[in-house]
Structure formats: structure tokens, C-alpha cells
Design a protein around this motif. Structure first.
Motif, PDB file in Angstrom:
ATOM      1  N   ASN A  21       0.800  -1.218   0.000  1.00 14.86           N
ATOM      2  CA  ASN A  21       0.000   0.000   0.000  1.00 14.86           C
ATOM      3  C   ASN A  21       0.837   1.273   0.000  1.00 14.86           C
ATOM      4  O   ASN A  21       0.436   2.290  -0.566  1.00 14.86           O
ATOM      5  CB  ASN A  21      -0.935   0.011   1.205  1.00 14.86           C
ATOM      6  CG  ASN A  21      -2.099  -0.933   0.990  1.00 14.86           C
ATOM      7  OD1 ASN A  21      -2.608  -1.027  -0.128  1.00 14.86           O
ATOM      8  ND2 ASN A  21      -2.496  -1.649   2.030  1.00 14.86           N
ATOM      9  N   ASP A  22       1.996   1.219   0.656  1.00 17.64           N
ATOM     10  CA  ASP A  22       2.859   2.398   0.674  1.00 17.64           C
ATOM     11  C   ASP A  22       3.307   2.767  -0.731  1.00 17.64           C
ATOM     12  O   ASP A  22       3.413   3.942  -1.086  1.00 17.64           O
ATOM     13  CB  ASP A  22       4.093   2.143   1.551  1.00 17.64           C
ATOM     14  CG  ASP A  22       3.764   2.363   3.017  1.00 17.64           C
ATOM     15  OD1 ASP A  22       2.604   2.740   3.293  1.00 17.64           O
ATOM     16  OD2 ASP A  22       4.666   2.158   3.856  1.00 17.64           O
ATOM     17  N   ALA A  23       3.573   1.733  -1.539  1.00 21.14           N
ATOM     18  CA  ALA A  23       3.988   1.972  -2.920  1.00 21.14           C
ATOM     19  C   ALA A  23       2.847   2.626  -3.702  1.00 21.14           C
ATOM     20  O   ALA A  23       3.065   3.526  -4.514  1.00 21.14           O
ATOM     21  CB  ALA A  23       4.406   0.666  -3.579  1.00 21.14           C
ATOM     22  N   VAL A  24       1.637   2.172  -3.437  1.00 17.56           N
ATOM     23  CA  VAL A  24       0.474   2.762  -4.091  1.00 17.56           C
ATOM     24  C   VAL A  24       0.377   4.245  -3.743  1.00 17.56           C
ATOM     25  O   VAL A  24       0.216   5.098  -4.612  1.00 17.56           O
ATOM     26  CB  VAL A  24      -0.820   2.046  -3.663  1.00 17.56           C
ATOM     27  CG1 VAL A  24      -2.048   2.811  -4.179  1.00 17.56           C
ATOM     28  CG2 VAL A  24      -0.825   0.613  -4.164  1.00 17.56           C
ATOM     29  N   ARG A  25       0.543   4.527  -2.459  1.00 15.34           N
ATOM     30  CA  ARG A  25       0.439   5.920  -2.029  1.00 15.34           C
ATOM     31  C   ARG A  25       1.524   6.771  -2.680  1.00 15.34           C
ATOM     32  O   ARG A  25       1.280   7.890  -3.117  1.00 15.34           O
ATOM     33  CB  ARG A  25       0.555   5.994  -0.498  1.00 15.34           C
ATOM     34  CG  ARG A  25       0.377   7.405   0.041  1.00 15.34           C
ATOM     35  CD  ARG A  25       0.174   7.450   1.548  1.00 15.34           C
ATOM     36  NE  ARG A  25       0.038   8.838   1.980  1.00 15.34           N
ATOM     37  CZ  ARG A  25       1.065   9.635   2.224  1.00 15.34           C
ATOM     38  NH1 ARG A  25       2.303   9.189   2.082  1.00 15.34           N
ATOM     39  NH2 ARG A  25       0.861  10.887   2.591  1.00 15.34           N
ATOM     40  N   ARG A  26       2.724   6.211  -2.768  1.00 15.28           N
ATOM     41  CA  ARG A  26       3.829   6.940  -3.380  1.00 15.28           C
ATOM     42  C   ARG A  26       3.524   7.234  -4.860  1.00 15.28           C
ATOM     43  O   ARG A  26       3.725   8.344  -5.345  1.00 15.28           O
ATOM     44  CB  ARG A  26       5.120   6.128  -3.249  1.00 15.28           C
ATOM     45  CG  ARG A  26       6.338   6.983  -3.031  1.00 15.28           C
ATOM     46  CD  ARG A  26       7.639   6.193  -2.867  1.00 15.28           C
ATOM     47  NE  ARG A  26       7.697   4.957  -3.596  1.00 15.28           N
ATOM     48  CZ  ARG A  26       7.802   3.755  -3.020  1.00 15.28           C
ATOM     49  NH1 ARG A  26       7.840   3.641  -1.715  1.00 15.28           N
ATOM     50  NH2 ARG A  26       7.867   2.672  -3.761  1.00 15.28           N
ATOM     51  N   GLU A  27       3.017   6.225  -5.549  1.00 16.37           N
ATOM     52  CA  GLU A  27       2.691   6.417  -6.970  1.00 16.37           C
ATOM     53  C   GLU A  27       1.571   7.443  -7.136  1.00 16.37           C
ATOM     54  O   GLU A  27       1.614   8.273  -8.038  1.00 16.37           O
ATOM     55  CB  GLU A  27       2.280   5.085  -7.619  1.00 16.37           C
ATOM     56  CG  GLU A  27       3.407   4.071  -7.717  1.00 16.37           C
ATOM     57  CD  GLU A  27       4.608   4.608  -8.482  1.00 16.37           C
ATOM     58  OE1 GLU A  27       4.426   5.427  -9.418  1.00 16.37           O
ATOM     59  OE2 GLU A  27       5.747   4.227  -8.136  1.00 16.37           O
ATOM     60  N   LEU A  28       0.572   7.360  -6.270  1.00 14.50           N
ATOM     61  CA  LEU A  28      -0.531   8.323  -6.355  1.00 14.50           C
ATOM     62  C   LEU A  28      -0.025   9.746  -6.148  1.00 14.50           C
ATOM     63  O   LEU A  28      -0.438  10.675  -6.847  1.00 14.50           O
ATOM     64  CB  LEU A  28      -1.608   7.985  -5.319  1.00 14.50           C
ATOM     65  CG  LEU A  28      -2.503   6.782  -5.646  1.00 14.50           C
ATOM     66  CD1 LEU A  28      -3.448   6.484  -4.487  1.00 14.50           C
ATOM     67  CD2 LEU A  28      -3.285   7.017  -6.928  1.00 14.50           C
ATOM     68  N   CYS A  29       0.889   9.913  -5.187  1.00 14.36           N
ATOM     69  CA  CYS A  29       1.454  11.252  -4.948  1.00 14.36           C
ATOM     70  C   CYS A  29       2.188  11.760  -6.178  1.00 14.36           C
ATOM     71  O   CYS A  29       2.085  12.931  -6.562  1.00 14.36           O
ATOM     72  CB  CYS A  29       2.418  11.219  -3.751  1.00 14.36           C
ATOM     73  SG  CYS A  29       1.571  11.107  -2.161  1.00 14.36           S
ATOM     74  N   HIS A  30       2.912  10.853  -6.803  1.00 18.76           N
ATOM     75  CA  HIS A  30       3.667  11.206  -7.990  1.00 18.76           C
ATOM     76  C   HIS A  30       2.717  11.637  -9.118  1.00 18.76           C
ATOM     77  O   HIS A  30       2.894  12.673  -9.762  1.00 18.76           O
ATOM     78  CB  HIS A  30       4.520   9.998  -8.415  1.00 18.76           C
ATOM     79  CG  HIS A  30       5.514  10.319  -9.463  1.00 18.76           C
ATOM     80  ND1 HIS A  30       5.749   9.518 -10.540  1.00 18.76           N
ATOM     81  CD2 HIS A  30       6.325  11.394  -9.598  1.00 18.76           C
ATOM     82  CE1 HIS A  30       6.664  10.076 -11.311  1.00 18.76           C
ATOM     83  NE2 HIS A  30       7.032  11.210 -10.757  1.00 18.76           N
ATOM     84  N   LEU A  31       1.675  10.840  -9.334  1.00 21.40           N
ATOM     85  CA  LEU A  31       0.695  11.150 -10.384  1.00 21.40           C
ATOM     86  C   LEU A  31      -0.024  12.459 -10.082  1.00 21.40           C
ATOM     87  O   LEU A  31      -0.225  13.297 -10.970  1.00 21.40           O
ATOM     88  CB  LEU A  31      -0.323  10.005 -10.511  1.00 21.40           C
ATOM     89  CG  LEU A  31       0.214   8.675 -11.031  1.00 21.40           C
ATOM     90  CD1 LEU A  31      -0.818   7.570 -10.876  1.00 21.40           C
ATOM     91  CD2 LEU A  31       0.636   8.802 -12.488  1.00 21.40           C
TER      92      LEU A  31
END
Length: 555
Positions: A357-367
Motif C-alpha cells: 500500500n505504501d507503494a500505491v500511495r507513493r505512486e498516487l502522490c507522484h501522479l
DNA sequence: TCGGAGTAG
DNA sequence: TTTTCTACTCCGA
């Protein structure tokens, strides 16, 4: 069997810049011109220059394979589209400079349609009939010295079909004359584009967008093709004279703009009487090549039959009529004025699953950060008051998040095609804080993720293993004017679309055998018909050739 | 207004 | 070898 009459009153030019991404990079760094050059996104070569193609590289090839085929290929990462988008806008502005009106429309980054009817009409009127070979094309009504000399007795550049010499040109035919001028104007613009901007293009000249685009690709790269008359079938002719029909018939179904994969597959299935073995990107997969001619000449084919083949949940109401028109090269859609403001902005990235989930959050922040950056770039401008501050031209009302799963693996390790395009989306009101121009982009992005995107992600991707995540897309849509002032580009294009309606609304139910040839000139959506002497059916004029061949064909 | 489908480069 | 990063339109609920 009724289709709106083909209108030949316009002259449309279609520009397609040659291997656009590669040309942008070459313009930036001319040393690349002589080298094989490829642009990479993820594991794919999305496009390459002609030197690379000469050495066997193709579009949409795996990077691995490309390196094997051409070890010294120069590969440049092209995932950030900013410079391509900017170059596209700049070239668009350049081409617009030639036009008297503003009927110029971008399609993607590398294609442009121009409606040059008014320039052509003006210059046809200027023609001196004593000395057509030494004519002058005026590019500026204000300044009669601006323009170029040309020979109005012949087409400039290749034609479709190819004409061996100029002697066959009917100079008394108004359509021929307009297209001759169109071909010279297209050539002039191509030469200037190359000389002044360093871009070559493949260009088509005809009377509507569909035809201009299709005929352009007959000669490429760095060339042009004009679709020459006759466009309509002569009533006394046994039938095979229309070059429009000839051009359309020569194409595989899926090559027709407006007929996509789904529509083409349904039609192939019907015409072949079985599931087609057609595979996209496998050239000439022998047995399943279904052409426009095959569909057009299929017994009983017409708008009604097309509707019955193509209808389904979500298909457009007038799909049968639309496709029937496309098959005949009829396209009355306008060249739309440029939109000043996009209707949506979206950012996406693809994944082979994410670990946690942390990776998801990181990607969402990037997007989210990329999205806010794009919003600031495309939806704001400097305040005219000279305060040096940005202000919003438009604000999106909606934020949307979409996800896509990886397609399930088949037993043989391949992926299931039919599963591919499935996206699931969630949307909701855009929070106003994203319009803050003072705050740091990353801070705004983080807040957007925590307050909105993460919950949307959970709702669009319920109880799924993150291993299966293939893509996340974040978008803003539903643009509204930020200022009480009007948003010209958008409003005008909306008005256009509404004015167009009457010409596209006649359906097979509205127009029937009652409409005959003497009734109307076809300007308002009614059509010339002929009664077939063999079977008594009312046949629209443009389908006479096909109908005659239908009778001639052995059973 | 929302969510999906289809088409385009 | 349907894979990339978008953008638009239309439909039904």
C-alpha cells in the motif's frame, strides 16, 4: 439505403508530420538526423526515425528486439511528453499563420486538418484564363504581392489515382480546379514547414477530413497526394468511375478512420460468416482481410443491416448510418476551431503490480503532482493587470481515478486480449485547495492523495491483490470558466457541434424511397436516388456503381 | 453526474 | 509482440 450526399464544396488538407517524436528530438539535436534513432516508453519503441526503419526497426517494437536488430540504435526515453506537446502546439500555430480563418484542428500531437476553402475560392476567382500556366496564388488578401507562382493546369505532386500526364485534367470542372489549387497550396506549405521549422510531413488533399487523411497516406514520407475527380458516379456511366469508391474499396476495414477494432471485428464476422482469425499487428494475415468493398457489396448491406450488426449496449444511435457513410467516403464533419482549454487532463502510469500500500500511495502522490503541474501549465495564464501572478482560465469540477488489472495469463503464457481494455473508475467533486497557486505542488499532491485519491483507489480496486495492478490514471474533467468572462474556444466549438446536428440526423427511417432525384439538390440532407431498372430498388446516386456490380456479380 | 465503451494517435 | 500515455465522444442509468 440512404446516405447524405457527398458535399464537395470544401477543400481540406491533412498534415501528418513524419515520425513526429523523432523529428522533435532531431530538431533539438541535429546530430541525431543521420543516426538510427528510437524513442522508448517502458519496454516499447513507440516510434523511430526513417534511418532506424531502413535498418529494420518498427514502431511498437520491444526494446530488446530493437537492440538485437540494430545494436547501434540511439534510444531516447520519451515518457515525458512535455516537449512533444509543446512542439505540436508550436507547429500548429505556425500552420495556422497561413490560414485566413481559424478552421484548423489538431488530431493527437502529429496531425492537423485545415479547411482552406476560402483561400481556394478567392484564388480560383483570381485565375487568369489566358495564361493558367503562370498563375499567382495569393496568400494574403491584404497584400496581393504575398504568395507564390504556380501552374494551374496541373496538379502539384502525386495524385490518386496516379495520372501519367497532365493532359487528362479537365480544367473546366470546378472541383478539379479547386483541388489543383489545393495541391499547390499544400506543396507550398510543406516546403515552408521544412525550410522554416525543419519538419517534413505527409499530406493529403481532398474535400473532407476522411478522404484527405486516407489519401495522404498513399505516398509517404515527405510527400503529398491529391484525390482527383470524378468523386461521384456519373449516372450514365456503367459505374466504375468514382475515385472516392476506388480509394475506399482498396482499404482494409480497420484502416478507415472511425471504424475501430470492435466495429471492424463485428463486420468481419458478419461478412465471413464465422469468427475472423484477424490479428492486429500481424500484417496480411491472409484469409481474414476484409475490405470496404466486401462489406459494401455484401447482399442486402445498408444502414439498416449495419445497425443490426453493430448495435449493442452503449453504441451510438446512428451507428449504421455513420458507418455506411464512412464506407462511401462521406464525412460532413467540420474542421473544428482550436479549443483553448482541454476538456480533460489526465496522467497515468503502468505497472507490473505494486508490492504494498505504501507503494500505491507513493505512486498516487507522484501522479497527483504531475497532474497539478499540468493543470497549472494548461489552465492558467499571467494576469493582464501586470501583477505578475497566475490566474485560472478554467477550473475542473471533477476528479477521476481509474485503474486497470493485468489481463489474466492464458495457459500458453500469452495474455487474453478481450480482457485488456477494462478500466474501472471512480470520480467525485474536485476539492478547491488544488487551485491554490501559492502552495507547494508536492504538498497539494499529498493532501489530494490522502483526502481523496486513496479512498477512490480503494473503491475502484476492491480487495484485489496489488500484484494484479496494471495501471493507475488520475484525471480532472468538467472544466468550468473560472472568470465570469466567456471562454470563447469552448463555446464556439459547442455551437458548431449543435449546428452540425441537422445534417447528420437524417436516419434510414427518416429518409426513404420517397426521396427522389428531382426533389432536392441535397443541400439539406436529402439525396439523389435512381430507380434500378433491374430490381426497382431506389438507389442513392453514390451507390449506383456498387449496385450495378451487385447485379453483375455471379450468385 | 457518474461509470463504461469505443475511437483516435 | 496490446504494449504507451494520453484525449475525445457517446451512451445508459
Amino acid at each position: 439505403m440512404a446516405v447524405p450526399r457527398q458535399k464537395n464544396g470544401r477543400v481540406i488538407i491533412h498534415f501528418d508530420y513524419d515520425c513526429f517524436y523523432a523529428s522533435v528530438l532531431e530538431a533539438e539535436n541535429p546530430a541525431l538526423k543521420s543516426l538510427p534513432l528510437a524513442i522508448q516508453q517502458k519496454q516499447i519503441i513507440v516510434t523511430c526515425n526513417y534511418e532506424a526503419r531502413r535498418r529494420g526497426l518498427r514502431k511498437l517494437q520491444l526494446v530488446k528486439e530493437a537492440k538485437k536488430i540494430c545494436p547501434d540504435v540511439v534510444i531516447i526515453l520519451g515518457e515525458d511528453l512535455t516537449k512533444f506537446r509543446d512542439a505540436s502546439k508550436s507547429l500548429y500555430a505556425y500552420l495556422r499563420g497561413f490560414l485566413w480563418g481559424s478552421k484548423i484542428e489538431r488530431l493527437g500531437f502529429d496531425e492537423v486538418f485545415l479547411d482552406v476553402t476560402d483561400m481556394i475560392d478567392y484564388n480560383v476567382a483570381l485565375l487568369s484564363h489566358h495564361d493558367l500556366q503562370h498563375s499567382f496564388f495569393c496568400l494574403d488578401r491584404e497584400d496581393p504581392t504575398k504568395g507564390f507562382e504556380f501552374d494551374a493546369t496541373r496538379y502539384c505532386g502525386p495524385t490518386y489515382p496516379p495520372s501519367p500526364d497532365a493532359t487528362g485534367v479537365d480544367l473546366s470542372d470546378p472541383l478539379s480546379r479547386r483541388l489543383i489549387l489545393g495541391s499547390h497550396l499544400a506543396f507550398h506549405m510543406r516546403m515552408r514547414l521544412d525550410a522554416e521549422r525543419g519538419y517534413t510531413a505527409t499530406v493529403g488533399v481532398s474535400t473532407n477530413k476522411l478522404l484527405a487523411k486516407l489519401v495522404g497516406s498513399v505516398n509517404k514520407p515527405n510527400n503529398q497526394t491529391t484525390l482527383i475527380p470524378p468523386y461521384s458516379v456519373d449516372r450514365d456511366d456503367e459505374g466504375c468511375s468514382s475515385n472516392v469508391t476506388k480509394l475506399m474499396d482498396s482499404h482494409e476495414l480497420g484502416k478507415v478512420p472511425g471504424i475501430g477494432f470492435k466495429t471492424a471485428q463485428k463486420l468481419r464476422t458478419h461478412v465471413l460468416g464465422r469468427e475472423p482469425t484477424f490479428q492486429p499487428y500481424v500484417e496480411r494475415s491472409q484469409d481474414a482481410q476484409v475490405t470496404v468493398r466486401d462489406v459494401r457489396q455484401f447482399p442486402g448491406m445498408g444502414p439498416a443491416m449495419l445497425t443490426s450488426i453493430l448495435v449493442g449496449p452503449g453504441t451510438a444511435k446512428d451507428i449504421g448510418v455513420r458507418v455506411w457513410e464512412l464506407l462511401h467516403g462521406v464525412d460532413n464533419s467540420e474542421v473544428l476551431e482550436a479549443r483553448t482549454i482541454p476538456t480533460q487532463i489526465s496522467i497515468e502510469d503502468s505497472y507490473k503490480g505494486l508490492p504494498h500500500n505504501d507503494a500505491v500511495r507513493r505512486e498516487l502522490c507522484h501522479l497527483a503532482a504531475s497532474l497539478i503541474r499540468r493543470m497549472r501549465a494548461d489552465l492558467t495564464k499571467m494576469d493582464e493587470t501586470g501583477s505578475g501572478r497566475l490566474r485560472w482560465l478554467a477550473r475542473p469540477r471533477t476528479v477521476r481515478l481509474s485503474t486497470r488489472l493485468r489481463s489474466p495469463k492464458m495457459p500458453d503464457g500469452s495474455r487474453n486480449y478481450s480482457f485488456m481494455n477494462q478500466r474501472v473508475s471512480r470520480s467525485g467533486p474536485a476539492p478547491s485547495f488544488i487551485f491554490s497557486l501559492d502552495d507547494d505542488i508536492d504538498a497539494l499532491a499529498t493532501r489530494l492523495v490522502d483526502e481523496l485519491l486513496l479512498s477512490m483507489f480503494r473503491r475502484s480496486f476492491p480487495a484485489r491483490s496489488l500484484e494484479e495492478l496494471a495501471l493507475i490514471n488520475v484525471a480532472v474533467t468538467n472544466m468550468t470558466d473560472a472568470e465570469p468572462k466567456q471562454n470563447r474556444g469552448q463555446d464556439i466549438s459547442k455551437m458548431f457541434r449543435q449546428e452540425e446536428m441537422p445534417s447528420t440526423t437524417p436516419t434510414s427511417a427518416v429518409v426513404d424511397a420517397e426521396v427522389f432525384w428531382e426533389e432536392s439538390d441535397g443541400e439539406d440532407g436529402t439525396y439523389h436516388h435512381e430507380l434500378c431498372p433491374r430490381c426497382g430498388v431506389s438507389v442513392p446516386y453514390f451507390a449506383l456503381a456498387a449496385h450495378a456490380q451487385y447485379h453483375a456479380a455471379p450468385d
